[in-house]
Enzyme design. Structure first.
Site, short mmCIF file in Angstrom:
data_model
loop_
_atom_site.label_atom_id
_atom_site.label_comp_id
_atom_site.label_asym_id
_atom_site.label_seq_id
_atom_site.Cartn_x
_atom_site.Cartn_y
_atom_site.Cartn_z
N GLU A 20 56.55 57.31 28.39
CA GLU A 20 56.54 57.85 29.76
C GLU A 20 55.73 59.14 29.92
O GLU A 20 56.23 60.13 30.43
CB GLU A 20 57.99 58.05 30.24
N ASN A 64 54.66 53.31 25.63
CA ASN A 64 55.67 52.62 26.44
C ASN A 64 55.89 53.36 27.77
O ASN A 64 56.00 54.60 27.78
CB ASN A 64 56.99 52.61 25.63
N HIS A 82 61.78 47.76 34.37
CA HIS A 82 63.02 48.01 35.12
C HIS A 82 62.70 47.62 36.57
O HIS A 82 62.19 48.42 37.34
CB HIS A 82 63.44 49.47 35.01
N GLU A 141 62.03 46.71 28.21
CA GLU A 141 63.33 47.18 28.73
C GLU A 141 63.73 46.40 29.97
O GLU A 141 64.23 46.97 30.95
CB GLU A 141 63.26 48.68 29.03
N ASP A 160 65.21 44.69 33.00
CA ASP A 160 66.40 44.43 33.83
C ASP A 160 65.92 44.30 35.28
O ASP A 160 64.86 44.81 35.64
CB ASP A 160 67.52 45.48 33.66
O1 G3I Z 1 76.58 60.81 24.66
C1 G3I Z 1 77.05 61.47 25.85
C2 G3I Z 1 78.55 61.50 25.85
O2 G3I Z 1 79.01 62.27 24.77
C3 G3I Z 1 79.02 62.08 27.18
O3 G3I Z 1 80.41 61.99 27.26
C4 G3I Z 1 78.42 61.31 28.34
C5 G3I Z 1 78.77 61.92 29.69
O4 G3I Z 1 77.85 61.58 30.68
O5 G3I Z 1 77.02 61.33 28.23
C6 G3I Z 1 76.56 60.71 27.04
O6 G3I Z 1 75.16 60.75 27.04
C7 G3I Z 1 74.53 59.84 27.92
C8 G3I Z 1 73.65 58.93 27.09
O7 G3I Z 1 72.89 58.09 27.92
C9 G3I Z 1 74.44 58.05 26.13
O8 G3I Z 1 75.30 57.21 26.83
C10 G3I Z 1 73.69 60.62 28.90
O9 G3I Z 1 74.53 61.36 29.77
C11 G3I Z 1 72.85 59.69 29.72
O10 G3I Z 1 71.93 60.43 30.51
C12 G3I Z 1 72.03 58.80 28.79
O11 G3I Z 1 71.33 57.89 29.58
C13 G3I Z 1 70.32 57.16 28.91
C14 G3I Z 1 68.97 57.41 29.57
O12 G3I Z 1 67.99 56.62 28.94
C15 G3I Z 1 68.55 58.87 29.49
O13 G3I Z 1 67.37 59.05 30.19
C16 G3I Z 1 70.66 55.69 29.00
O14 G3I Z 1 71.84 55.42 28.24
C17 G3I Z 1 69.51 54.86 28.42
O15 G3I Z 1 69.77 53.51 28.66
C18 G3I Z 1 68.22 55.27 29.14
O16 G3I Z 1 67.18 54.52 28.59
C19 G3I Z 1 65.90 54.78 29.14
C20 G3I Z 1 64.90 54.57 28.02
O17 G3I Z 1 65.22 55.38 26.93
C21 G3I Z 1 63.48 54.85 28.50
N1 G3I Z 1 63.17 54.07 29.67
C22 G3I Z 1 64.12 54.15 30.77
C23 G3I Z 1 65.53 53.82 30.29
C24 G3I Z 1 66.50 53.85 31.43
O18 G3I Z 1 66.63 55.11 31.98
#
Ligand code: G3I
Length: 465
Positions: A164, A205, A241, A269, A271
């Site tokens: 990105e 990516n 996405h 990715e 969806d």
């Molecule tokens: O691990 C913490 C946890 O300890 C806490 O309790 C919780 C509270 O919100 O947050 C948890 O972290 C989260 C993490 O995912 C793990 O679940 C973050 O808040 C959350 O922001 C994070 O989101 C991820 C996101 O990337 C971040 O930008 C998504 O799971 C993940 O699916 C998403 O994936 C991205 C790709 O890497 C790149 N392309 C887009 C895609 C979708 O956004």
């Protein structure tokens, strides 16, 4: 009993009312198909020279119904979160692979290839990276890549090296790497990754680059200049996405133009989100969209595979980021296969042979009907429906209903009594197999005709007497 479905028969009004009432209170909870013979998406993809995978995250690895699907259906895994900088190098020079290792080990145990995600990204960066002086950041970035790609050498097949880096208009995103290292940071990241793991396939990516436009043009120019300069790059990842009904019309053309530059392409990715709740029309559109994406990849030899961004609607990032949207994946929250699953399945060359639907009877009992094509020949087919009593109480009768496709008819039914109304067919138990013990099952069979295609019904309902 034998019957021909060209003639219209009347279903007893009383029965129809009873069934309608039953369906109205019924639970639309489908049970897993009992047929073991169907190939998985991963197996079908292999037959097409591709992979079909899913992203996953650590919290779900303890969920047995989830891992049962993850470990069997896919032949590729992307580490959804825990290979990101925040998790791997939370403090400068201190690397923690424990979480990501759990996913890599899961993949190895299930013969799945691993996509590493991601080495350099502006998001999910630990705070300390932003504070690194400009003169040190290139070295910090190289160290990170050398450590992480080196650690996973031989275990990660594809790496999302940089993620990105572009804005929607094709200009560079002003990340800390862009600001402190400058335009050359992407090339430096790829060189460091090649040095750390010469055999890994190195990808750039991004999202919103699936169709042709300013952002994918910028990505195209990057790849072209890397190729001209001899900077190592093996592929581009189109995250995909997507939004219901909005698969870019230039998707295949876009994949092809990157392939023509001499790099591989992966849908990394996938969806396809919708306004929730789901309904049949949205599900049908989503199935069409998944089919379109799969076909676009299959049409270009260098499109090496497709990964869904997790596979179950219960484990998707969408609802938390886009309130009111979701249902973007190929399994529902209960790990039932959605029409989008079957669209991918058929696009990959699979022939759908089973449908299972469960409903609940008036008296709290319930049954499951699994429809299966057991043999097929030119113009004819033989099928079987298994009726399972999935409650803790014996049942004394059952009725299974479905709608025949255009061109289909039933010619003979055994171990059941057929009633037909146009294409709507209803099979009630024979007088000797209506009683089914709790947890037990029985079945009936049929021979039919088909013309054009012989699809299995989208839904089969089972109601108890
Ligand atoms: O691990 C913490 C946890 O300890 C806490 O309790 C919780 C509270 O919100 O947050 C948890 O972290 C989260 C993490 O995912 C793990 O679940 C973050 O808040 C959350 O922001 C994070 O989101 C991820 C996101 O990337 C971040 O930008 C998504 O799971 C993940 O699916 C998403 O994936 C991205 C790709 O890497 C790149 N392309 C887009 C895609 C979708 O956004």
């Amino acid at each position: 009993m034998s019957a021909r479905v060209g003639r219209t028969r009347r279903v007893l009004a009383a029965t129809a009312v009873a069934v309608a009432g039953t369906l109205a209170v019924g639970l639309a909870v489908a049970a897993p198909s009992s047929a073991a013979a169907e190939p998985t998406l991963g197996q079908l993809a292999v037959a097409k020279g591709r992979y079909f995978g899913s992203a996953t995250d650590n919290p779900t690895l303890d969920n047995a119904p989830y891992t049962a699907v993850l470990g069997s259906e896919f032949n590729q895994i992307t580490v959804g979160n825990t290979q990101k900088w925040q998790y791997i190098e939370p403090n400068r020079g201190r690397f923690d692979y424990s979480q990501a290792d759990k996913i890599v080990e899961f993949a190895q145990a299930h013969n799945q290839i691993v996509r590493g995600h991601t080495l350099v990204w502006h998001n999910q960066l630990p705070g300390w990276v932003n504070d690194v002086p400009a003169g040190e950041l290139l070295g910090v970035m190289r160290d990170h890549i050398a450590n992480v790609a080196g650690y996973y050498k031989g275990k990660v097949v594809h790496w999302d090296v940089v993620n990105e880096a572009f804005e929607e208009n094709g200009t560079r995103r002003q990340s800390v790497f862009q600001q402190k290292i400058g335009d050359g940071y992407i090339a430096e990241a790829f060189k460091a990754a090649r040095a750390a793991d010469p055999n890994a396939k190195l990808y750039y990516n991004d999202y919103n680059v699936e169709g042709i436009g300013p952002k994918s043009d910028a990505m195209y120019d990057l790849v072209k200049s890397f190729k001209q300069q001899g900077i190592p790059i093996d592929g581009v990842g189109l995250q995909a996405h997507l939004i219901l009904g909005q698969v870019p019309s230039t998707l295949q053309q876009n994949i092809q133009r990157f392939a023509d530059l001499g790099v591989d392409v992966a849908i990394t990715e996938l969806d396809i989100r919708m306004r929730t709740p789901r309904d049949a029309a949205k599900d049908a559109q989503q199935a069409t969209d998944y089919r379109t994406v799969t076909n676009a990849c299959l049409a270009v030899t260098r499109c090496v595979g497709i990964t869904v961004w997790d596979f179950s609607d219960g484990y998707s990032w969408i609802p938390s980021v886009f309130p009111g949207e979701g249902a973007a994946l190929i399994y529902d929250e209960n790990f039932n296969k959605k029409p989008s699953y079957w669209a991918v399945y058929e696009a990959l060359g699979g022939t759908k042979t089973t449908t299972t639907t469960t409903t609940t009877g008036n008296n709290g009992t319930g049954c499951t009907a699994t429809y299966r094509v057991t043999g097929q020949w030119n113009g004819g087919f033989q099928g079987e429906v298994t009726v399972r009593n999935n409650s803790s109480t014996a049942i004394s009768g059952w009725t299974v209903k479905w709608t025949l496709a255009t061109g289909q008819s039933l010619n003979q039914v055994w171990n059941g009594t057929l009633t037909a109304n146009g294409q709507d067919v209803s099979v009630r138990n024979a007088n000797y197999n209506g009683s089914v013990a709790a947890g037990g099952s029985t079945s009936f069979g049929f021979v039919g005709s088909w013309a054009g295609a012989n699809p299995v019904p989208a839904a089969v309902t089972c109601t108890t007497a």
